[in-house]
Enzyme design. Sequence first.
Site, short mmCIF file in Angstrom:
data_model
loop_
_atom_site.label_atom_id
_atom_site.label_comp_id
_atom_site.label_asym_id
_atom_site.label_seq_id
_atom_site.Cartn_x
_atom_site.Cartn_y
_atom_site.Cartn_z
N TYR A 118 44.23 64.83 23.87
CA TYR A 118 44.47 64.50 25.28
C TYR A 118 44.33 65.73 26.17
O TYR A 118 44.09 65.62 27.36
CB TYR A 118 45.89 63.92 25.43
CG TYR A 118 46.01 62.44 25.16
CD1 TYR A 118 45.12 61.77 24.32
CD2 TYR A 118 47.04 61.70 25.74
CE1 TYR A 118 45.25 60.41 24.07
CE2 TYR A 118 47.18 60.34 25.50
CZ TYR A 118 46.28 59.70 24.67
OH TYR A 118 46.42 58.35 24.43
N TYR A 159 49.93 62.66 21.65
CA TYR A 159 49.69 62.34 23.06
C TYR A 159 50.13 63.55 23.88
O TYR A 159 50.96 63.46 24.78
CB TYR A 159 50.47 61.09 23.48
CG TYR A 159 50.08 59.82 22.74
CD1 TYR A 159 48.76 59.57 22.38
CD2 TYR A 159 51.03 58.85 22.41
CE1 TYR A 159 48.40 58.40 21.72
CE2 TYR A 159 50.68 57.68 21.74
CZ TYR A 159 49.36 57.47 21.40
OH TYR A 159 49.01 56.31 20.73
N GLN A 170 53.46 55.86 25.60
CA GLN A 170 52.73 56.73 26.52
C GLN A 170 52.52 56.03 27.85
O GLN A 170 52.47 54.80 27.94
CB GLN A 170 51.39 57.12 25.92
CG GLN A 170 50.47 55.96 25.61
CD GLN A 170 49.10 56.42 25.14
OE1 GLN A 170 48.55 57.40 25.64
NE2 GLN A 170 48.52 55.71 24.17
C1 LIG Z 1 41.20 56.71 22.89
C2 LIG Z 1 42.32 57.27 22.05
C3 LIG Z 1 43.09 56.41 21.27
C4 LIG Z 1 44.13 56.91 20.49
N1 LIG Z 1 44.89 56.05 19.73
C5 LIG Z 1 45.88 56.53 18.95
C6 LIG Z 1 46.67 55.67 18.13
O1 LIG Z 1 46.47 54.45 18.09
N2 LIG Z 1 47.66 56.22 17.39
C7 LIG Z 1 47.91 57.57 17.39
O2 LIG Z 1 48.81 58.01 16.66
N3 LIG Z 1 47.18 58.42 18.16
C8 LIG Z 1 46.19 57.93 18.93
N4 LIG Z 1 45.46 58.78 19.72
C9 LIG Z 1 45.81 60.20 19.74
C10 LIG Z 1 45.07 60.96 18.64
O3 LIG Z 1 45.73 60.72 17.41
C11 LIG Z 1 45.10 62.47 18.97
O4 LIG Z 1 44.44 62.70 20.19
C12 LIG Z 1 44.48 63.30 17.84
O5 LIG Z 1 45.05 64.58 17.83
C13 LIG Z 1 42.98 63.39 17.96
O6 LIG Z 1 42.46 64.02 16.85
P1 LIG Z 1 40.94 64.54 16.91
O7 LIG Z 1 40.65 65.21 15.64
O8 LIG Z 1 40.07 63.44 17.37
O9 LIG Z 1 41.03 65.56 18.13
P2 LIG Z 1 40.67 67.13 18.29
O10 LIG Z 1 40.60 67.33 19.76
O11 LIG Z 1 39.49 67.49 17.49
O12 LIG Z 1 41.94 67.84 17.67
C14 LIG Z 1 43.24 67.66 18.17
C15 LIG Z 1 44.08 68.86 17.73
O13 LIG Z 1 44.11 68.93 16.30
C16 LIG Z 1 43.50 70.14 15.84
N5 LIG Z 1 42.68 69.79 14.68
C17 LIG Z 1 41.68 68.88 14.64
N6 LIG Z 1 41.20 68.79 13.40
C18 LIG Z 1 41.90 69.66 12.65
C19 LIG Z 1 41.86 70.01 11.28
N7 LIG Z 1 41.00 69.43 10.45
N8 LIG Z 1 42.71 70.97 10.83
C20 LIG Z 1 43.60 71.54 11.67
N9 LIG Z 1 43.69 71.23 12.98
C21 LIG Z 1 42.85 70.29 13.46
C22 LIG Z 1 42.69 70.66 17.01
O14 LIG Z 1 42.54 72.05 16.97
C23 LIG Z 1 43.51 70.20 18.19
O15 LIG Z 1 44.59 71.08 18.41
C24 LIG Z 1 44.41 58.30 20.50
C25 LIG Z 1 43.64 59.16 21.29
C26 LIG Z 1 42.61 58.65 22.06
C27 LIG Z 1 41.82 59.60 22.92
#
Ligand SMILES: Cc1cc2nc3c(=O)[nH]c(=O)nc-3n(C[C@H](O)[C@H](O)[C@H](O)COP(=O)(O)OP(=O)(O)OC[C@H]3O[C@@H](n4cnc5c(N)ncnc54)[C@H](O)[C@@H]3O)c2cc1C
Length: 500
Positions: A96, A456, A411
């Site tokens: 987010y 979030y 949220q």
């Molecule tokens: C449209 C949408 C729907 C969502 N629905 C839900 C839901 O239903 N339930 C829920 O619980 N959450 C939900 N989320 C929130 C989501 O779980 C978080 O935004 C999550 O952190 C996204 O992970 P990412 O790897 O895609 O993001 P990124 O932006 O890649 O990473 C998020 C954070 O995690 C770190 N990170 C990523 N990968 C790793 C790794 N492999 N090792 C160490 N650190 C890492 C990054 O550095 C950053 O700090 C939703 C988000 C969105 C945008």
Amino acid sequence: MLALSYMLALLLTLGAASPLEKRSQALDDCLSAAGLSPISSSSSDYSSTVLPFNLRLQRFPAAVVFPKSIEAVSSAVKCGNELGIAVVARGGGHSYASYGLGATNGALMIDLSSLHSIVVDSDGQAHVGGGARLGDTALALNAKGRAMSHGVCPWVGIGGHAAFGGYGPSSRKWGLTLDNIVAYDVVLADGTIKQGLTASEDADLFWALRGSAPSFGIVTTYHFRTYQRPSTVIVSTYSYPAGALSSTTAAQVFLAFQTFGKTKAPSALGLKINIFKGKSVLAGASFQGSRAEYDQVIAPLLSSLPGGYTSSVKTLDWIGSLKEVAGGQPLSSQGASDYHDTFFAKSLMVPSATPLTQAALEAFFNYLWTTATSSNWFVEFDIYGGLGSNINARSLVYSSFAHRAMLLGGQMYASSPNYGLPYPSDNLNFVQGMYAALTNPMLGAWAGTQGAYANYVDPTLTKDEAKALYWGSQYPRLASLKKRYDPTNVFRGGLAIVGA
Ligand SMILES: Cc1cc2nc3c(=O)[nH]c(=O)nc-3n(C[C@H](O)[C@H](O)[C@H](O)COP(=O)(O)OP(=O)(O)OC[C@H]3O[C@@H](n4cnc5c(N)ncnc54)[C@H](O)[C@@H]3O)c2cc1C
């Protein structure tokens, strides 16, 4: 254009071009020597590479690499560590706050999209690359008759999702995504590689990773326990049309939902309530079991809801249920492209011991029903706790995830009028206002026991607010472990624990 802004931003931040240029060149040299082909601000594909999911929050990494192995991740981390440059992972890029790009400009971003393999063993254990997406993971598991608990958006990355929690319709039954991690392949701040790291090998590190991973390592593979795929899932909605509910009646609907979740909902039942712009309210359920069982289970909720709703109840297979809760989006990322949004959101976790009151909910709905805003907003609350919740069955010793006594997780989210830039400041104020309307009447009773969900993440919180709301009593142990495992604060890319 973006590259120019990046240079300007860094010049302003650091005051002098020369050391910055030298450091950028040194980083580039180090990464290139490791065979990593970095993308930097002068590369033609830099702008598209660093485009965030949330367009409201753009940041400019010094370099981006796409490692194809854990060894390559380790080499990149060593470069960042040696040069004093913050290192950050990008999993699915859905933070987010755009923290996959770093907390500030100038980080080394390690994009994990090449590490997306998903392997399911015959005993059901799943090995999911840190760059895999939730929808692809669900499909790969389903092909082997397996399933696990995770959120509803297919494009979210397992990387961040499993790092900070992972809540979805089956979490009350199977726990959060992170509750099912049995081992990590992870690169630590000094580049050390740990493969198959379990709690028995290093209990402190495992505890810290499970809830706060981005501060302690880059996870290249999560090893998960999975479950037999349920044969049928009932997915239902109960919708009140726009404008049908006064703020008093809307509060009663919410209270009925909350009370049912707390006292009567079995763990096989996932429950959410949504409130939308236009004054509509929708309660939704997802149940692992037959239609006959569902009808029995849901009856107390339906008999306590004020009339006037329309219902939809579908009997689906497991993968059909995931598509349904994803709003019909395809689960596979193959050949598809993600969308973007421009938004601000705040999260709230409501303690089981002190649920929301009618007065707080009325104040909330009053605000929602009467405050003008150009934003496209929604509110969602999920039942985390309640009868038999397997999220709350775990103690604080199990993981650094801090919320094991919450009833609701939710949220408040507002996108810009056209979902693109610019983001009007009144939209941000609108979210702050709805949060205040709901929480102010509760603050005395909560006495600091409320929380927020790190997935979030809200970048407008102060450091002290973030500590209290995301980690609470877990923070001191995390801070001391941070000092042990990342003494030079290499992983400082947003929502980071500060060593103490
Ligand atoms: C449209 C949408 C729907 C969502 N629905 C839900 C839901 O239903 N339930 C829920 O619980 N959450 C939900 N989320 C929130 C989501 O779980 C978080 O935004 C999550 O952190 C996204 O992970 P990412 O790897 O895609 O993001 P990124 O932006 O890649 O990473 C998020 C954070 O995690 C770190 N990170 C990523 N990968 C790793 C790794 N492999 N090792 C160490 N650190 C890492 C990054 O550095 C950053 O700090 C939703 C988000 C969105 C945008």
